[in-house]
Design an enzyme around this catalytic site. Structure first.
Site, PDB file in Angstrom:
ATOM      1  N   ALA A  89     -14.139  -1.830  -0.408  1.00 58.76           N
ATOM      2  CA  ALA A  89     -15.255  -1.584  -1.568  1.00 58.76           C
ATOM      3  C   ALA A  89     -14.378   0.467  -2.119  1.00 58.76           C
ATOM      4  O   ALA A  89     -14.729   0.973  -3.042  1.00 58.76           O
ATOM      5  CB  ALA A  89     -16.592  -1.114  -1.283  1.00 58.76           C
ATOM      6  N   HIS A  90     -14.407   0.845  -0.439  1.00 56.81           N
ATOM      7  CA  HIS A  90     -13.893   2.068  -1.009  1.00 56.81           C
ATOM      8  C   HIS A  90     -12.510   2.146  -1.100  1.00 56.81           C
ATOM      9  O   HIS A  90     -12.322   3.525  -1.098  1.00 56.81           O
ATOM     10  CB  HIS A  90     -13.531   2.113   0.501  1.00 56.81           C
ATOM     11  CG  HIS A  90     -12.480   2.556   1.384  1.00 56.81           C
ATOM     12  ND1 HIS A  90     -12.041   3.395   1.635  1.00 56.81           N
ATOM     13  CD2 HIS A  90     -12.624   1.631   2.692  1.00 56.81           C
ATOM     14  CE1 HIS A  90     -11.201   2.837   2.665  1.00 56.81           C
ATOM     15  NE2 HIS A  90     -11.529   1.430   2.953  1.00 56.81           N
TER      16      HIS A  90
ATOM     17  N   ASN B 217       1.061  -1.376   0.161  1.00 58.41           N
ATOM     18  CA  ASN B 217      -0.048   0.150  -0.238  1.00 58.41           C
ATOM     19  C   ASN B 217       0.787   1.649   0.106  1.00 58.41           C
ATOM     20  O   ASN B 217       0.431   2.197   0.041  1.00 58.41           O
ATOM     21  CB  ASN B 217      -1.225  -0.026   1.507  1.00 58.41           C
ATOM     22  CG  ASN B 217      -0.749   0.005   2.615  1.00 58.41           C
ATOM     23  OD1 ASN B 217       0.097  -1.264   2.390  1.00 58.41           O
ATOM     24  ND2 ASN B 217      -0.122   0.600   3.103  1.00 58.41           N
TER      25      ASN B 217
ATOM     26  N   CYS C 231       5.243   9.826  10.984  1.00 59.14           N
ATOM     27  CA  CYS C 231       5.077  11.138  12.066  1.00 59.14           C
ATOM     28  C   CYS C 231       4.017  11.783  12.481  1.00 59.14           C
ATOM     29  O   CYS C 231       3.654  12.431  13.736  1.00 59.14           O
ATOM     30  CB  CYS C 231       6.256  12.446  10.675  1.00 59.14           C
ATOM     31  SG  CYS C 231       7.615  11.645  10.482  1.00 59.14           S
TER      32      CYS C 231
ATOM     33  N   THR D 147     -26.378  -9.392  10.454  1.00 55.64           N
ATOM     34  CA  THR D 147     -27.643  -8.576   9.494  1.00 55.64           C
ATOM     35  C   THR D 147     -26.466  -7.555   8.026  1.00 55.64           C
ATOM     36  O   THR D 147     -26.079  -7.334   8.311  1.00 55.64           O
ATOM     37  CB  THR D 147     -28.671  -7.522   9.553  1.00 55.64           C
ATOM     38  OG1 THR D 147     -29.211  -8.476  10.812  1.00 55.64           O
ATOM     39  CG2 THR D 147     -29.783  -7.171   8.712  1.00 55.64           C
TER      40      THR D 147
END
Length: 400
Positions: free
Chosen positions: A200-201, A151, A324, A237
């Site tokens: 998803a985001h 990432n 930092c 749910t």
């Protein structure tokens, strides 16, 4: 002031078509998908459709291999705990030193419980030590968990090859695919990957929803118990609006996959523009295979946090590879694992693009950044008269 968003590895702008698909399930179609009456029917149909949409993007063979979760972090935690619970006689896990905290912190927790954790090293280019991987593989390993792309640097790892090697010793293989989903073509059904996490985001969908791909036939134990949802594999749910959004985001990502090459070109334009105009910079993992929209550049002799503040004042959003912002004086675990010199690791900035990034925005960053770096270097004790101070080498520890 321009507004340029180049922090898409952190989160992405939701696609308007995704939001449009979600809205009816926040208003009109509010029924529980588990209900047998007519109010639950639209939600139940939408849930099944979303399984198919996500499976199609991942290249899975069955929609039932998709388990919706609240995020990729939950999916990853589910994968790790399931693997050790399903194989109690195996007490070792292999991961890498540069994984996301969603993996590393679970491994640290398991290590305190007596599990042996092997953390694969990377070199200064971010490439994995495959010789070490082959050395630590054994019939004591329950799971190998490796990210497809880092990432911070965007460097991609050979996870399909690693999955095949894991299977040779009977270990399960999990992949954190958060940074590659929707950015490169995936065919998990044709690989040896047993479990895979995505969110998803990170692909223009909503926050609060992710999924775990679980290959049919893989030994599995649910993390969340207390309900029959997701075929008994994830209780609670379902977040139908979020799941619908993820399904649509995956469908749109598949449509936009051919356009990823243009995003890679924009990334290269940014990288080349910075290298041409600013001295004493290093591209992290620049000679390795990377996801199309990520470039991490270390600006030597200055602090990443200061760069980010001035970029923000100029209307440019990016992020730092340094910790930092949390009050730590240490560079990120990824920079330390790569053994990047101290004064370079502190100045690493990640620019991450998306399909909404435009050429004029990249041009604006290239025009704006040199003056910011020059301004900060005037204040640096390691930089004088437009060049590094010769003695600075003694102040540049590396991390072993």
């Amino acid at each position: 002031m321009k507004q340029v968003y180049l922090d898409n590895n952190a989160t992405t702008r939701i696609d308007p078509m995704v939001l449009e698909a979600m809205m009816p399930f926040l208003t009109e179609y509010y029924g529980n998908p588990s209900s047998i009456h007519d109010f639950g029917t639209p939600s139940r149909a939408a849930l099944e459709r979303a399984h198919q949409q996500v499976a199609a993007l991942l290249g899975a063979e069955h929609g039932s291999e998709i388990i919706f979760t609240s995020c990729a972090t939950e999916a990853t935690s589910t994968a790790l705990h399931s693997a050790i619970e399903a194989q109690p006689d195996r007490r070792e896990i292999i991961t890498t030193a540069v994984e996301h905290p969603a993996t590393l912190e679970v491994c640290e927790h398991l290590e305190r419980q007596g599990y042996v954790i092997h953390r694969l090293a990377v070199d200064s280019n971010g490439a994995l030590d495959m010789a070490q991987y082959r050395q630590v593989l054994s019939d004591r390993v329950a799971l190998v968990s490796v990210m497809w792309a880092n990432n911070e640097t965007g460097v991609m790892f050979p996870v399909e090859e690693m999955a095949g090697l894991a299977h040779e010793c009977g270990a399960l293989f999990h992949c954190d695919a958060v940074q590659v989903t929707g950015k490169i073509p995936l065919s998990v059904g044709q690989s040896s990957i047993d479990m895979l996490s995505c969110s998803a985001h990170k692909l223009h969908g909503p926050k609060g929803v992710g999924c775990l791909y679980l290959r049919r036939g893989t030994r599995f134990r649910p993390l969340l118990r207390g309900g029959h949802q997701e075929r008994g594999r994830r209780a609670g749910t379902e977040n139908i609006a979020g799941i619908v959004g993820m399904g649509m985001a995956c469908e749109l990502a598949q449509v936009h996959l051919p356009g990823m090459s243009s995003i890679a070109q924009l990334r290269d334009t940014l990288q080349e523009g910075v290298l041409a105009q600013i001295p004493s910079v290093k591209v992290m993992g620049g000679n390795q295979p990377r996801v199309p929209g990520t470039v991490n550049i270390a600006f030597e002799f200055i602090e990443g946090e200061a760069i980010l503040l001035l970029l923000n004042q100029a209307g440019i959003a990016a992020s730092s590879g340094s910790a930092c912002t949390s009050g730590s004086l240490e560079p990120s675990h990824v920079m330390r694992a790569m053994d990047i010199p101290y004064t370079a690791a502190h100045g690493s900035i990640r620019f991450s693009l998306s399909r909404y990034t435009r050429e004029k925005e990249i041009e604006y960053v290239i025009q704006t950044l040199p003056s910011i770096i020059a301004r900060l270097r005037l204040l640096s004790p390691y930089w004088q008269d437009g060049k590094p101070v010769q003695q600075q080498a003694s102040f540049m520890p590396t991390y072993g």
